[in-house]
Design an enzyme around this catalytic site. Structure first.
Site, PDB file in Angstrom:
ATOM      1  N   GLU A  36       0.813  -1.220   0.000  1.00  0.00           N
ATOM      2  CA  GLU A  36       0.000   0.000   0.000  1.00  0.00           C
ATOM      3  C   GLU A  36       0.847   1.270   0.000  1.00  0.00           C
ATOM      4  O   GLU A  36       0.498   2.256  -0.663  1.00  0.00           O
ATOM      5  CB  GLU A  36      -0.956  -0.008   1.194  1.00  0.00           C
ATOM      6  CG  GLU A  36      -2.130  -0.954   1.071  1.00  0.00           C
ATOM      7  CD  GLU A  36      -1.787  -2.412   1.337  1.00  0.00           C
ATOM      8  OE1 GLU A  36      -2.615  -3.297   1.042  1.00  0.00           O
ATOM      9  OE2 GLU A  36      -0.663  -2.659   1.841  1.00  0.00           O
ATOM     10  N   GLN A  74      -7.553  -2.217  -0.631  1.00  0.00           N
ATOM     11  CA  GLN A  74      -8.425  -3.387  -0.722  1.00  0.00           C
ATOM     12  C   GLN A  74      -9.428  -3.476   0.431  1.00  0.00           C
ATOM     13  O   GLN A  74     -10.594  -3.808   0.235  1.00  0.00           O
ATOM     14  CB  GLN A  74      -7.577  -4.650  -0.785  1.00  0.00           C
ATOM     15  CG  GLN A  74      -8.322  -5.861  -1.278  1.00  0.00           C
ATOM     16  CD  GLN A  74      -7.372  -7.016  -1.561  1.00  0.00           C
ATOM     17  OE1 GLN A  74      -6.829  -7.619  -0.642  1.00  0.00           O
ATOM     18  NE2 GLN A  74      -7.172  -7.307  -2.839  1.00  0.00           N
ATOM     19  N   PHE A 121      -6.297  -2.053   5.755  1.00  0.00           N
ATOM     20  CA  PHE A 121      -5.043  -2.183   5.014  1.00  0.00           C
ATOM     21  C   PHE A 121      -4.435  -0.827   4.676  1.00  0.00           C
ATOM     22  O   PHE A 121      -3.364  -0.759   4.061  1.00  0.00           O
ATOM     23  CB  PHE A 121      -5.255  -2.968   3.714  1.00  0.00           C
ATOM     24  CG  PHE A 121      -5.687  -4.401   3.899  1.00  0.00           C
ATOM     25  CD1 PHE A 121      -5.814  -4.963   5.169  1.00  0.00           C
ATOM     26  CD2 PHE A 121      -5.973  -5.191   2.804  1.00  0.00           C
ATOM     27  CE1 PHE A 121      -6.225  -6.278   5.331  1.00  0.00           C
ATOM     28  CE2 PHE A 121      -6.370  -6.517   2.957  1.00  0.00           C
ATOM     29  CZ  PHE A 121      -6.503  -7.054   4.224  1.00  0.00           C
ATOM     30  N   HIS A 143     -10.643  -5.814   8.403  1.00  0.00           N
ATOM     31  CA  HIS A 143     -11.537  -5.882   7.249  1.00  0.00           C
ATOM     32  C   HIS A 143     -12.857  -5.159   7.516  1.00  0.00           C
ATOM     33  O   HIS A 143     -13.754  -5.186   6.663  1.00  0.00           O
ATOM     34  CB  HIS A 143     -11.840  -7.342   6.883  1.00  0.00           C
ATOM     35  CG  HIS A 143     -10.653  -8.117   6.430  1.00  0.00           C
ATOM     36  ND1 HIS A 143      -9.656  -8.527   7.293  1.00  0.00           N
ATOM     37  CD2 HIS A 143     -10.288  -8.567   5.200  1.00  0.00           C
ATOM     38  CE1 HIS A 143      -8.742  -9.195   6.609  1.00  0.00           C
ATOM     39  NE2 HIS A 143      -9.091  -9.225   5.346  1.00  0.00           N
TER      40      HIS A 143
END
Length: 341
Positions: free
Chosen positions: A60, A82, A86, A129
């Site tokens: 990243e 994503q 992240f 996430h």
């Protein structure tokens, strides 16, 4: 008008931006042949080629650093992170370079970079996430930060972000990717509401609810339920959380005299804290009660089976409404330390 999901609206927004301006390109992990984890970029590499829809390494910091170099050269890069959790490896690039280069160079260098982030919870995913890191970026001068709540805004605001000369952190609520709505794909961008303008999505007279992203629908559901008690709730979709459209916000709060702020992120030093402080400064003489925040708890994001206890829901919002209306409610004192007070 065309009925489509938010995911499809984002895809169409990217397609239109790529078609309209050869300087636009997209970079991210698995966004090319795969079309991204959430298929937001599905079909774009086949249509525009691998030089404009670029599959990158899992790095990243390198992705955003490359975007900085491209912006220097006059391109308008769109970066996909994503998952929300992240983004942290790219934090140094975003805060130290993307946000500051325009100021550092006395306006000579622009950073027209859009950083797309699938964001927040409600999809049964795990830590890293399902996170809500917006406060980090709102705190950083030099960045625009927006969060969409419906397919039309997903399409329009994404195009506005890409066309902007300012760097934009663009939050997309994952749990709304499959939510459907009407989208006008042909409306001129110049006729759309400005990216930084809040929207009153439901008018009311007793309480103002300020929110953004996926919590907009939860707030609307709470407003519908509150009708049974004779309470009229005004719901404002902030859309932009940096800068905030305080003209719209203060007009509503001065009308209702009561305000509830809700977001998924943790309460401590969250966006809600800034909203409450700013509203109090601007509207102190109009307030009938202290503002109340309904937020996620001050914990790392919980396992999927527990996330329903973490995310603000209709009941917690209605209890907050009861508090600002000075009514007894069942949750006061029980979860106050965890996110209501």
């Amino acid at each position: 008008m065309t009925q489509m999901t938010m995911a499809k609206a984002l895809n169409e927004g990217l397609r239109r931006a790529l078609a309209d301006d050869d300087r636009v390109l997209i970079m991210g992990e698995d966004i090319g042949k795969l079309g991204g984890v959430f298929r937001i970029t599905d079909g774009l590499q086949g249509e525009f080629g691998a030089q404009r829809v670029v599959d990158t390494p899992l790095a990243e910091s390198g992705i955003v650093g490359t975007a900085v170099g491209l912006a220097y050269r006059g391109f308008r890069p769109v970066v996909e992170i994503q998952f929300d959790g992240f983004v942290y490896p790219a934090f140094d690039q975003i805060v130290s370079q993307v946000a500051k280069l325009h100021y550092r160079t006395g306006g000579k260098v622009k950073m027209p970079i859009t950083i797309r982030i699938p964001w927040a919870g409600g999809v049964g995913a795990a830590e890293h996430h399902s996170e809500s890191p917006e406060a980090y970026f709102v705190h950083t001068s030099g960045l625009r930060v927006v969060a969409v709540s419906n397919p039309q805004d997903a399409y329009t605001v994404l195009r506005q972000a890409i066309a902007s000369d300012d760097p934009v952190v663009f939050f997309e609520p994952k749990r709304l990717y499959h939510a459907k709505g009407e989208v006008d794909l042909d409306a001129p961008l110049a006729d759309a509401a400005p990216m930084g303008l809040a929207r009153v999505v439901r008018e009311g007279s007793d309480v103002t609810i300020l929110t953004y992203g996926s919590q907009v629908q939860t707030a609307l559901d709470a407003a519908t339920a509150a009708e049974d008690d004779g309470t009229s709730i005004e719901v404002i979709d902030l859309r932009s959380i940096s800068p905030v459209d305080y003209r719209t916000v203060t007009a509503s709060v001065r009308k209702t005299g009561r305000v509830v702020v809700t977001h998924e992120a943790a309460r401590e030093a969250g966006v809600g804290a800034e909203l409450v402080a700013s509203v109090t400064e601007r509207c102190f003489n109009y307030l009938e009660a202290a503002p109340v925040r309904v937020t996620g708890h001050n914990i790392p994001y919980p396992p999927a089976k527990l996330e329903k206890f973490h995310l603000p829901d209709l009941d917690r919002i209605l209890d907050a409404v009861d508090r600002v209306m000075d009514r007894p409610n069942s949750l006061t004192g029980i979860v106050a330390e965890g996110g209501v007070r």
